[in-house]
Design a protein around this motif. Structure first.
Motif, mmCIF file in Angstrom:
data_model
loop_
_atom_site.group_PDB
_atom_site.id
_atom_site.type_symbol
_atom_site.label_atom_id
_atom_site.label_comp_id
_atom_site.label_asym_id
_atom_site.label_seq_id
_atom_site.Cartn_x
_atom_site.Cartn_y
_atom_site.Cartn_z
ATOM 1 N N UNK A 207 0.829 -1.213 0.000
ATOM 2 C CA UNK A 207 0.000 0.000 0.000
ATOM 3 C C UNK A 207 0.857 1.253 0.000
ATOM 4 N N UNK A 208 1.992 1.220 0.703
ATOM 5 C CA UNK A 208 2.877 2.375 0.757
ATOM 6 C C UNK A 208 3.508 2.653 -0.606
ATOM 7 N N UNK A 209 3.945 1.590 -1.261
ATOM 8 C CA UNK A 209 4.555 1.748 -2.586
ATOM 9 C C UNK A 209 3.526 2.230 -3.602
ATOM 10 N N UNK A 210 2.333 1.688 -3.560
ATOM 11 C CA UNK A 210 1.291 2.130 -4.497
ATOM 12 C C UNK A 210 0.932 3.598 -4.262
ATOM 13 N N UNK A 211 0.885 4.004 -3.006
ATOM 14 C CA UNK A 211 0.591 5.409 -2.702
ATOM 15 C C UNK A 211 1.685 6.319 -3.253
#
Length: 542
Positions: A207-211
């Motif tokens: 989720x952090x990378x996608x954000x």
């Protein structure tokens, strides 16, 4: 090692050195500055041609600054895409500068210094293989563009410049947030190394990378003037000087380039859990941008404003091609890119000559006096309008035809065909109306002596840009083949990764090498070609 080994860095170093020299020559007279600036810009053309020829067979040149190998040092990477954009920028810059030295460069201080720094930032952005240095070059070209935008002053120019500065500063802040997040998760900012590590993103960090990836997209969309982040562009481009607006025609393409480079390399088919991050967003937003940009073209009240909205519409067409994602669609976008740059730049320069020839009526769409030199201006406007509307037989038609053909296998095919065809019709109607108001609904001037006839020196750069558009048609076969080869190379990111990282063995698990590990250290082995301080590494070839 010879000077040819340093060819990849010359398009970056040359404008930087020219800007420094011009700063030292600021008291030596404008003619000297013009000569140095023009010589530096002309020298970029053979450099770009040499890089295009080198990259044409698929070779990817990697230049390691300071002998530090990737991913621990800074690298410049020349592939087909980077070379294509370097050549487009160099050709555009020559004609914009030729127009500027007619007198636009006298309206303020340090025009030629800022012009060279703008090229320094543009070329660096196209060549860098490091995400943080992409941010650095973004800031360089934006700082130079602030000065160029405000060159000459004026209330409207300052107002548009303020909006331009504030919005882009917000974008720069978001860029840092995204870069910091990716570095915190992966420990690297080298784009090839990021591609490797993002493909192995653990579920806890997904989720952090996608954000961070979507935040980067927002930044690049702002730079590219994608909906809804395009509102800064029409006023800024319409109110700056003509040669600056012409040079700015490539500015939005830097954002488009960044989207294409980052999301095919780091979030493409081989990116594992973060693959195809932009699929739900890019093509729909591009269609909306094309639609609203063309509505702006129809509603424009001046020719310069209309040219600015044509830039917005062109970025919609370009990113639509990239958003479809197939090799044929990306190739259509790459072929269309230089066409849109040259056509809109020619229209900006022509609008300035028309404005001077109409006196107090300027380039407003209202009945005015018959212009001196109306036949020549009208002929150039007709060609520029045909090019901008994407009508045959010029390259805009070929680019859109390639795009429509590529969309046949896409689920968005009905939307693509209907919007591209309808907006093409709207552009033809809007430009025909503009030509009618400017050249046909005229009256005899009360004071013909107050009108300024166009000079050959002013019209030559316009003609040169339109000849480049014609050249895209004459050499459409080899150029479209080059575009297809470029698209294929982009969709095979492993070639790029191997070219950048292939000579740098990975450290053992859990062991992070010191920053700036020198060439020839035990970590890198004894092969002198592994870090040759700028010697191009063996490039991957398809």
């Amino acid at each position: 090692m010879n000077w040819l080994d340093h060819l990849p860095i010359l398009p970056v170093v040359l404008p930087l050195l020219a800007g420094i020299v011009l700063l030292g020559l600021r008291n030596r007279g404008l003619e000297v500055q013009r000569g140095v600036s023009l010589a530096a810009v002309l020298a970029l053309i053979p450099l770009a041609i040499a890089l295009v020829q080198t990259a044409a067979d698929g070779t990817q040149l990697v230049y390691q600054l300071g002998n530090w190998v990737a991913p621990y040092g800074i690298v410049l990477v020349v592939d087909r895409l980077a070379a294509w954009l370097l050549l487009t920028t160099a050709l555009l810059a020559v004609f914009a500068l030729l127009y500027a030295i007619r007198g636009s460069d006298t309206q303020g201080r340090h025009f030629h210094v800022l012009f060279q720094l703008q090229l320094f930032g543009l070329n660096g952005a196209f060549l860098t293989g490091d995400l943080f240095n992409l941010f650095v070059f973004f800031e360089i070209l934006l700082l130079a563009s602030y000065g160029l935008l405000l060159h000459g002053g004026g209330r409207q120019r300052v107002k548009a410049g303020l909006h331009f500065v504030v919005i882009n500063l917000v974008g720069s802040t978001l860029f840092l947030f995204a870069v910091g997040t990716l570095y915190g998760v992966t420990g690297t900012l080298n784009m090839a190394d990021l591609a490797v590590k993002l493909a192995a993103t653990p579920p806890d960090n997904l989720a952090l990378v996608q954000s961070a990836g979507l935040l980067l997209f927002a930044v690049f969309a702002l730079k590219a003037a994608l909906l809804p982040l395009y509102l800064w562009l029409p006023a800024a481009y319409a109110h700056t000087s003509a040669p600056v607006a012409a040079l700015f025609a490539i500015m939005t393409k830097v954002g488009a380039y960044s989207i294409l480079r980052v999301y095919t390399l780091m979030f493409g088919d081989t990116a594992g859990p973060v693959a195809h991050l932009l699929d739900p967003w890019l093509a729909p937003l591009a269609l909306a941008t094309l639609t609203l940009g063309m509505l702006g073209v129809v509603a424009s009240t001046t020719l310069r404003q209309q040219a600015a909205y044509l830039v917005v519409a062109s970025i919609g067409s370009l990113l639509l091609a990239f958003g479809l994602g197939s090799p044929d669609a990306i190739a259509a976008g790459l072929y269309y890119l230089p066409h849109s740059v040259f056509a809109t730049a020619a229209l900006f320069l022509l609008a300035d000559s028309i404005s001077r020839a109409r006196g107090e009526f300027a380039d407003r769409f209202e009945s005015g006096p018959e212009m001196p030199g109306a036949r020549v201006l009208g002929g150039l406007f007709f060609v520029a309008a045909v090019a901008s509307a994407g009508l045959p037989p010029l390259s805009g038609f070929l680019g859109k035809f390639m795009l429509l053909k590529a969309a046949l296998d896409s689920p968005l095919m009905p939307w693509v065909w209907s919007i591209v065809l309808v907006t093409g019709l709207l552009s033809m109607i809007a430009l025909a109306r503009s030509g009618s108001l400017l050249f046909y609904r005229t009256h005899s001037p009360h004071d013909a002596a107050s009108l300024t006839p166009p000079s050959m020196a002013a019209l030559a750069p316009v003609g040169g840009l339109l000849l480049l558009v014609a050249g895209l048609v004459i050499w459409a076969g080899p150029l479209s083949d080059y575009a297809h080869a470029t698209a294929t190379q982009l969709l095979q990111p492993q070639q790029y990764i191997e070219a950048v990282l292939g000579a740098a063995p990975r450290p053992p698990e859990g062991r992070a090498p010191a920053w700036g590990t020198p060439a020839g250290s035990p970590l890198l082995g004894s092969d002198p070609s592994a870090a040759s301080g700028g010697v191009p590494l063996a490039g991957a070839k398809p």
